[in-house]
Design a protein around this motif. Structure first.
Motif, PDB file in Angstrom:
ATOM      1  N   ILE A 176      31.169  13.450  -7.975  1.00 48.14           N
ATOM      2  CA  ILE A 176      30.125  13.466  -6.121  1.00 48.14           C
ATOM      3  C   ILE A 176      30.107  12.564  -4.993  1.00 48.14           C
ATOM      4  O   ILE A 176      29.551  10.962  -5.324  1.00 48.14           O
ATOM      5  CB  ILE A 176      28.896  13.480  -6.061  1.00 48.14           C
ATOM      6  N   THR A 177      30.494  12.154  -3.804  1.00 46.24           N
ATOM      7  CA  THR A 177      30.555  11.141  -3.162  1.00 46.24           C
ATOM      8  C   THR A 177      29.628  11.391  -1.683  1.00 46.24           C
ATOM      9  O   THR A 177      30.325  13.169  -1.190  1.00 46.24           O
ATOM     10  CB  THR A 177      31.815  11.109  -2.564  1.00 46.24           C
ATOM     11  N   ALA A 178      29.137  11.096  -0.868  1.00 49.08           N
ATOM     12  CA  ALA A 178      28.559  11.300  -0.464  1.00 49.08           C
ATOM     13  C   ALA A 178      28.891  10.755   1.311  1.00 49.08           C
ATOM     14  O   ALA A 178      29.080   9.492   1.260  1.00 49.08           O
ATOM     15  CB  ALA A 178      26.937  11.141  -0.326  1.00 49.08           C
ATOM     16  N   HIS A 231      21.575  14.055   4.749  1.00 46.01           N
ATOM     17  CA  HIS A 231      20.594  13.097   5.806  1.00 46.01           C
ATOM     18  C   HIS A 231      18.791  13.047   4.693  1.00 46.01           C
ATOM     19  O   HIS A 231      18.641  12.077   4.706  1.00 46.01           O
ATOM     20  CB  HIS A 231      19.649  14.449   6.690  1.00 46.01           C
ATOM     21  N   ASP A 232      19.490  13.623   3.861  1.00 48.29           N
ATOM     22  CA  ASP A 232      18.219  13.188   2.477  1.00 48.29           C
ATOM     23  C   ASP A 232      18.366  11.981   1.896  1.00 48.29           C
ATOM     24  O   ASP A 232      19.210  12.660   0.241  1.00 48.29           O
ATOM     25  CB  ASP A 232      18.051  14.490   1.267  1.00 48.29           C
ATOM     26  N   ALA A 233      17.992  11.447   2.091  1.00 51.18           N
ATOM     27  CA  ALA A 233      18.835  10.093   0.901  1.00 51.18           C
ATOM     28  C   ALA A 233      17.821  10.536  -0.354  1.00 51.18           C
ATOM     29  O   ALA A 233      18.620   9.864  -1.387  1.00 51.18           O
ATOM     30  CB  ALA A 233      17.932   8.440   1.209  1.00 51.18           C
ATOM     31  N   GLU A 234      16.580  10.817  -0.031  1.00 53.74           N
ATOM     32  CA  GLU A 234      15.952  11.130  -2.097  1.00 53.74           C
ATOM     33  C   GLU A 234      17.429  12.092  -2.837  1.00 53.74           C
ATOM     34  O   GLU A 234      17.946  11.692  -3.671  1.00 53.74           O
ATOM     35  CB  GLU A 234      15.091  11.333  -2.124  1.00 53.74           C
ATOM     36  N   LEU A 235      17.852  12.483  -1.993  1.00 56.45           N
ATOM     37  CA  LEU A 235      18.912  13.679  -2.870  1.00 56.45           C
ATOM     38  C   LEU A 235      20.066  12.623  -2.824  1.00 56.45           C
ATOM     39  O   LEU A 235      21.092  12.711  -4.384  1.00 56.45           O
ATOM     40  CB  LEU A 235      19.056  14.971  -1.695  1.00 56.45           C
ATOM     41  N   VAL A 236      20.631  12.257  -1.906  1.00 53.74           N
ATOM     42  CA  VAL A 236      22.279  11.243  -2.049  1.00 53.74           C
ATOM     43  C   VAL A 236      21.365  10.009  -3.054  1.00 53.74           C
ATOM     44  O   VAL A 236      22.485  10.291  -4.121  1.00 53.74           O
ATOM     45  CB  VAL A 236      21.779  10.297  -0.912  1.00 53.74           C
ATOM     46  N   ALA A 237      20.564   9.884  -3.443  1.00 50.54           N
ATOM     47  CA  ALA A 237      20.547   8.748  -4.519  1.00 50.54           C
ATOM     48  C   ALA A 237      20.252   9.300  -5.785  1.00 50.54           C
ATOM     49  O   ALA A 237      20.868   9.244  -6.590  1.00 50.54           O
ATOM     50  CB  ALA A 237      19.092   8.288  -4.568  1.00 50.54           C
ATOM     51  N   GLU A 238      19.626  10.747  -5.629  1.00 51.10           N
ATOM     52  CA  GLU A 238      20.278  11.287  -7.323  1.00 51.10           C
ATOM     53  C   GLU A 238      21.229  11.632  -7.579  1.00 51.10           C
ATOM     54  O   GLU A 238      22.116  11.800  -8.756  1.00 51.10           O
ATOM     55  CB  GLU A 238      19.008  12.777  -7.405  1.00 51.10           C
ATOM     56  N   ALA A 278      24.653  11.161  -5.525  1.00 50.10           N
ATOM     57  CA  ALA A 278      25.701  10.691  -5.727  1.00 50.10           C
ATOM     58  C   ALA A 278      26.757  10.100  -6.470  1.00 50.10           C
ATOM     59  O   ALA A 278      25.961   8.989  -6.133  1.00 50.10           O
ATOM     60  CB  ALA A 278      26.052  10.314  -3.999  1.00 50.10           C
ATOM     61  N   ASP A 279      27.186   9.308  -7.008  1.00 46.37           N
ATOM     62  CA  ASP A 279      28.568   8.295  -7.091  1.00 46.37           C
ATOM     63  C   ASP A 279      28.995   7.411  -6.260  1.00 46.37           C
ATOM     64  O   ASP A 279      28.881   6.222  -6.926  1.00 46.37           O
ATOM     65  CB  ASP A 279      29.002   9.014  -8.244  1.00 46.37           C
ATOM     66  N   SER A 280      29.258   7.648  -4.824  1.00 50.95           N
ATOM     67  CA  SER A 280      29.204   7.090  -4.468  1.00 50.95           C
ATOM     68  C   SER A 280      29.053   7.646  -3.341  1.00 50.95           C
ATOM     69  O   SER A 280      28.877   8.627  -3.061  1.00 50.95           O
ATOM     70  CB  SER A 280      31.418   6.551  -4.665  1.00 50.95           C
ATOM     71  N   VAL A 281      29.611   6.057  -2.044  1.00 49.86           N
ATOM     72  CA  VAL A 281      29.036   6.976  -0.571  1.00 49.86           C
ATOM     73  C   VAL A 281      29.572   6.217   0.328  1.00 49.86           C
ATOM     74  O   VAL A 281      30.386   5.210   0.725  1.00 49.86           O
ATOM     75  CB  VAL A 281      27.275   6.236  -0.419  1.00 49.86           C
ATOM     76  N   TYR A 282      29.423   6.910   1.288  1.00 50.17           N
ATOM     77  CA  TYR A 282      30.701   6.611   2.262  1.00 50.17           C
ATOM     78  C   TYR A 282      29.731   6.486   3.876  1.00 50.17           C
ATOM     79  O   TYR A 282      28.796   7.333   3.713  1.00 50.17           O
ATOM     80  CB  TYR A 282      31.467   6.965   2.599  1.00 50.17           C
ATOM     81  N   ALA A 283      29.342   5.668   4.598  1.00 49.66           N
ATOM     82  CA  ALA A 283      28.766   5.846   5.212  1.00 49.66           C
ATOM     83  C   ALA A 283      29.018   4.929   6.913  1.00 49.66           C
ATOM     84  O   ALA A 283      30.092   3.941   7.110  1.00 49.66           O
ATOM     85  CB  ALA A 283      27.342   4.254   5.444  1.00 49.66           C
ATOM     86  N   MET A 284      29.039   6.433   7.412  1.00 49.14           N
ATOM     87  CA  MET A 284      29.653   6.210   9.275  1.00 49.14           C
ATOM     88  C   MET A 284      28.396   5.918  10.212  1.00 49.14           C
ATOM     89  O   MET A 284      26.818   6.001  10.237  1.00 49.14           O
ATOM     90  CB  MET A 284      29.701   7.137   9.550  1.00 49.14           C
TER      91      MET A 284
END
Length: 251
Positions: free
Chosen positions: A37-39, A208-215, A217-223
């Motif tokens: 899961i990539t965010a 947009h929910d940082a807590e959900l992303v942290a729960e 996502a395996d990896s994240v791209y930030a724009m």
């Protein structure tokens, strides 16, 4: 790559999208891998939805390439990409309000039939089975026969997700999938998405929910301002000061 995992890989290489003189997406690289899961995060106006449009085929990049399972799909339409196994949901819920919940989901299930050279009765039965499974997965059986337009926002979000999933995609793009969901619906969403990743699907979500992303996502791209400012493991990206500055609310 021609194997199942290769088909589930979605890649953006140097994607650029301009509107007039404004560069909404400026040379972005991104990979959504099978089984993960990539965010994609960032403030409003960062270019996330525009990048999603380029990946899904509703917008064509001015430069760069989009690859699906190693195949260059940059110039293919959104419908062609759907038939190759890519599905998406939208930030603004898009359902057919006069159709029942079940018929909305069936629209997605019929996508696999369109991939067949000569769809037949077996394909129709399979579509019905995929519809039933998707309704059950998202807990929609009780409202299956009701008009979609009569449902609250949270239910409609799940209907859209069920429709996308019923098409049997290899790659799933989710634009703010938890928007409008209550706590129980969000918990079901988390469970479903994790299960899909475990079965080898590639998932890319804007959230947009940082807590959900942290729960999740395996990896994240930030724009920010059309460009990537950070990419990597979720905890590292969310702790990056550049991301904190660009994306308010990251703890």
């Amino acid at each position: 790559m021609s194997d199942a995992h290769g088909a589930a890989r979605l890649t953006a290489r140097g994607v650029v999208r301009r509107y007039g003189g404004i560069e909404a997406v400026g040379g972005v690289d991104l990979v959504a891998l099978p089984g993960r899961i990539t965010a994609l995060i960032g403030p409003n106006g960062a270019g996330k939805s525009t990048l999603f449009d380029c990946l899904a085929g509703t917008a064509r990049p001015d430069a760069g390439r989009v690859l699906l399972g190693g195949r260059d799909v940059t110039r293919l339409s959104a419908h062609r990409r759907v038939r190759l196994g890519l599905a998406r949901t939208f930030q603004q819920i898009a359902v057919f309000p006069t159709l029942t919940v079940a018929d909305n989901v069936r629209v997605g299930a019929e996508q696999q039939n369109r991939r067949a050279v000569r769809p037949g009765r077996a394909d129709s039965r399979a579509a019905a089975e995929r519809t039933t499974r998707a309704l059950r997965l998202f807990g929609l059986q009780e409202v299956a026969a009701e008009p979609a337009g009569a449902q609250p926002t949270g239910v409609l979000r799940l209907v859209e997700l069920a429709r996308a999933l019923a098409g049997g995609p290899r790659v799933l793009l989710l634009d703010e999938p938890a928007a409008g969901l209550d706590a129980a619906q969000t918990a079901r969403l988390v469970s479903v998405l994790r299960g899909l990743a475990e079965r080898g699907m590639a998932l890319l979500l804007v959230e947009h929910d940082a807590e959900l992303v942290a729960e999740l996502a395996d990896s994240v791209y930030a724009m920010a301002e059309g460009r990537m400012v950070a990419a990597g493991p979720t905890a590292d990206v969310l702790a990056d000061p550049r991301v904190s500055r660009a994306w308010g609310g990251v703890a």
